[in-house]
Design a protein around this motif. Structure first.
Motif, PDB file in Angstrom:
ATOM      1  N   ARG A 173       0.834  -1.201   0.000  1.00 36.93           N
ATOM      2  CA  ARG A 173       0.000   0.000   0.000  1.00 36.93           C
ATOM      3  C   ARG A 173       0.870   1.253   0.000  1.00 36.93           C
ATOM      4  O   ARG A 173       1.796   1.370   0.793  1.00 36.93           O
ATOM      5  CB  ARG A 173      -0.924  -0.001   1.225  1.00 36.93           C
ATOM      6  CG  ARG A 173      -1.981   1.100   1.211  1.00 36.93           C
ATOM      7  CD  ARG A 173      -2.872   1.020   2.447  1.00 36.93           C
ATOM      8  NE  ARG A 173      -3.594  -0.235   2.509  1.00 36.93           N
ATOM      9  CZ  ARG A 173      -4.744  -0.485   1.884  1.00 36.93           C
ATOM     10  NH1 ARG A 173      -5.294   0.467   1.141  1.00 36.93           N
ATOM     11  NH2 ARG A 173      -5.336  -1.649   2.008  1.00 36.93           N
ATOM     12  N   ILE A 174       0.555   2.195  -0.881  1.00 37.83           N
ATOM     13  CA  ILE A 174       1.303   3.454  -0.942  1.00 37.83           C
ATOM     14  C   ILE A 174       0.999   4.273   0.317  1.00 37.83           C
ATOM     15  O   ILE A 174      -0.170   4.513   0.649  1.00 37.83           O
ATOM     16  CB  ILE A 174       0.937   4.245  -2.206  1.00 37.83           C
ATOM     17  CG1 ILE A 174       1.363   3.455  -3.448  1.00 37.83           C
ATOM     18  CG2 ILE A 174       1.607   5.615  -2.195  1.00 37.83           C
ATOM     19  CD1 ILE A 174       0.990   4.124  -4.745  1.00 37.83           C
ATOM     20  N   VAL A 175       2.025   4.678   1.007  1.00 39.58           N
ATOM     21  CA  VAL A 175       1.873   5.341   2.307  1.00 39.58           C
ATOM     22  C   VAL A 175       1.263   6.735   2.141  1.00 39.58           C
ATOM     23  O   VAL A 175       1.646   7.503   1.249  1.00 39.58           O
ATOM     24  CB  VAL A 175       3.241   5.453   3.010  1.00 39.58           C
ATOM     25  CG1 VAL A 175       3.116   6.235   4.318  1.00 39.58           C
ATOM     26  CG2 VAL A 175       3.809   4.066   3.268  1.00 39.58           C
ATOM     27  N   VAL A 176       0.298   7.054   3.017  1.00 38.68           N
ATOM     28  CA  VAL A 176      -0.279   8.394   3.084  1.00 38.68           C
ATOM     29  C   VAL A 176       0.559   9.213   4.057  1.00 38.68           C
ATOM     30  O   VAL A 176       0.653   8.869   5.239  1.00 38.68           O
ATOM     31  CB  VAL A 176      -1.744   8.358   3.539  1.00 38.68           C
ATOM     32  CG1 VAL A 176      -2.309   9.774   3.634  1.00 38.68           C
ATOM     33  CG2 VAL A 176      -2.581   7.510   2.599  1.00 38.68           C
ATOM     34  N   VAL A 218      -9.178  14.645  -2.012  1.00 36.44           N
ATOM     35  CA  VAL A 218     -10.065  14.015  -1.037  1.00 36.44           C
ATOM     36  C   VAL A 218      -9.278  13.036  -0.170  1.00 36.44           C
ATOM     37  O   VAL A 218      -8.426  12.298  -0.670  1.00 36.44           O
ATOM     38  CB  VAL A 218     -11.208  13.250  -1.741  1.00 36.44           C
ATOM     39  CG1 VAL A 218     -12.178  12.666  -0.711  1.00 36.44           C
ATOM     40  CG2 VAL A 218     -11.946  14.152  -2.706  1.00 36.44           C
ATOM     41  N   PHE A 219      -9.562  13.029   1.126  1.00 36.61           N
ATOM     42  CA  PHE A 219      -9.051  12.017   2.044  1.00 36.61           C
ATOM     43  C   PHE A 219     -10.234  11.386   2.744  1.00 36.61           C
ATOM     44  O   PHE A 219     -11.029  12.080   3.378  1.00 36.61           O
ATOM     45  CB  PHE A 219      -8.086  12.617   3.068  1.00 36.61           C
ATOM     46  CG  PHE A 219      -7.557  11.612   4.049  1.00 36.61           C
ATOM     47  CD1 PHE A 219      -6.709  10.594   3.631  1.00 36.61           C
ATOM     48  CD2 PHE A 219      -7.910  11.681   5.384  1.00 36.61           C
ATOM     49  CE1 PHE A 219      -6.225   9.656   4.531  1.00 36.61           C
ATOM     50  CE2 PHE A 219      -7.423  10.748   6.300  1.00 36.61           C
ATOM     51  CZ  PHE A 219      -6.575   9.743   5.872  1.00 36.61           C
ATOM     52  N   ASP A 220     -10.388  10.063   2.612  1.00 37.29           N
ATOM     53  CA  ASP A 220     -11.554   9.388   3.169  1.00 37.29           C
ATOM     54  C   ASP A 220     -11.247   8.553   4.409  1.00 37.29           C
ATOM     55  O   ASP A 220     -12.061   7.741   4.842  1.00 37.29           O
ATOM     56  CB  ASP A 220     -12.219   8.505   2.100  1.00 37.29           C
ATOM     57  CG  ASP A 220     -11.329   7.362   1.622  1.00 37.29           C
ATOM     58  OD1 ASP A 220     -10.234   7.153   2.207  1.00 37.29           O
ATOM     59  OD2 ASP A 220     -11.720   6.664   0.653  1.00 37.29           O
ATOM     60  N   GLY A 221     -10.065   8.763   4.993  1.00 35.69           N
ATOM     61  CA  GLY A 221      -9.674   7.997   6.163  1.00 35.69           C
ATOM     62  C   GLY A 221      -8.683   6.907   5.841  1.00 35.69           C
ATOM     63  O   GLY A 221      -7.905   6.480   6.692  1.00 35.69           O
ATOM     64  N   ALA A 241      -2.537   8.199  -2.912  1.00 36.68           N
ATOM     65  CA  ALA A 241      -1.865   7.440  -1.857  1.00 36.68           C
ATOM     66  C   ALA A 241      -2.913   6.646  -1.064  1.00 36.68           C
ATOM     67  O   ALA A 241      -4.114   6.879  -1.191  1.00 36.68           O
ATOM     68  CB  ALA A 241      -1.082   8.369  -0.931  1.00 36.68           C
ATOM     69  N   GLY A 242      -2.408   5.690  -0.278  1.00 37.84           N
ATOM     70  CA  GLY A 242      -3.301   4.901   0.551  1.00 37.84           C
ATOM     71  C   GLY A 242      -3.951   3.742  -0.170  1.00 37.84           C
ATOM     72  O   GLY A 242      -4.867   3.118   0.356  1.00 37.84           O
TER      73      GLY A 242
END
Length: 287
Positions: free
Chosen positions: A142-145, A182-185, A222-223
């Motif tokens: 997973r690409i790190v946020v 957008v960041f969804d958590g 990311a994420g």
């Protein structure tokens, strides 16, 4: 026991993609100052290749100094039999100089296997705190946020309010000149719009009139796990369309329908009831 062939697994992967597309695609754009206060009460139906597979509701209430938005939905019929699930989402915050400033976002999803809850606390577009319960396992793919990815972003619910500047009719091609981080958590992604056409719609109850249809492009940042089929599929799509209708008394547009191609046929989320009304301004009390 022999392992199932890749060919045999394709129908299952397609079903998962269709389910994720209908239930997991967050719609978001930069929210600008609101022109007035308004209210929306809407009901939506999801279909896959013309077959009903889900229902949902979306309520938005914009006051003089605070706002709240909430959505809920779940699978029905055929989709429920092999990919049942339900979810809720909510956002709340302040109205500052006419702008919607979110302070909190919550989302919960439940499937046959688990329930997951996401919470985000924001301050002027920056994520101060966030968490997922239960905490997901660390995946090295997973690409790190990073902290930088969580600055200058919108939560999915608040960002779903599309503001059209100006003083004329907000339902115009200019509404599609938009994009937002957008960041969804879990994921950080961009959603971009391009104008396609104007149409006229008629809900079973409530709104009937023009909508502006935009092309929608999903850009993961990311994420996410790059090899995931759903991510690859959505990022490669150039045929996703979304139609926006107005909230009475404001310059805010919200999705009326969304169309996404899938391997099983077109997935569509469409309002069956779309009732909006302006909120009268609050009158200051006199002594």
């Amino acid at each position: 026991m022999p392992r199932p062939s890749r060919l045999a697994s394709r129908p299952r992967s397609a079903r998962r993609l269709a389910f994720a597309t209908l239930c997991g695609l967050a719609l978001a754009w930069g929210a600008e100052p609101v022109a007035a206060q308004g209210k929306l009460e809407a009901q939506y139906e999801a279909t896959l290749a013309g077959i009903p597979v889900g229902k949902g509701a979306w309520n938005i209430d914009i006051g003089d100094d605070v706002f709240a938005a909430a959505a809920s939905g779940g699978t029905t019929g055929l989709l429920k039999s092999f990919a049942g699930g339900s979810g809720t989402g909510a956002s709340q915050g302040r109205v500052v100089n006419g702008a919607l400033v979110a302070t909190g976002y919550q989302a919960s999803t439940t499937t046959s296997k688990k329930t997951e809850e996401i919470r985000i606390t924001l301050d002027k577009g920056n994520v101060k705190e966030f968490g997922i319960v239960p905490e997901p396992p660390v995946d090295p793919d997973r690409i790190v946020v990073t902290d930088a990815h969580r600055r200058g972003v919108w939560d999915p619910m608040t960002a779903s309010l599309l503001r059209v500047p100006g003083t004329g009719d907000p339902v115009t091609p200019d509404a599609c000149h938009n994009a937002a981080p957008v960041f969804d958590g879990r994921m950080r992604y961009d959603l971009k719009l391009d104008f396609k056409r104007m149409e006229t719609v008629k809900a079973e109850k409530g709104y009937r009139g023009p909508v502006v249809v935009c092309a929608l492009y999903f850009v993961p940042v990311a994420g996410y796990i790059p090899d995931r089929p759903v991510i690859k599929y959505l990022a490669a799509q150039r045929n996703i369309e979304i139609a926006f209708a107005p909230v009475a008394g404001t310059r805010i547009l919200v999705p009326f329908w969304l169309k996404v191609p899938t391997p099983l046929g077109p997935a569509m989320l469409e309002a069956t009831s779309f009732i909006t009304s302006p909120q009268p301004p609050r009158v200051a009390k006199t002594q």
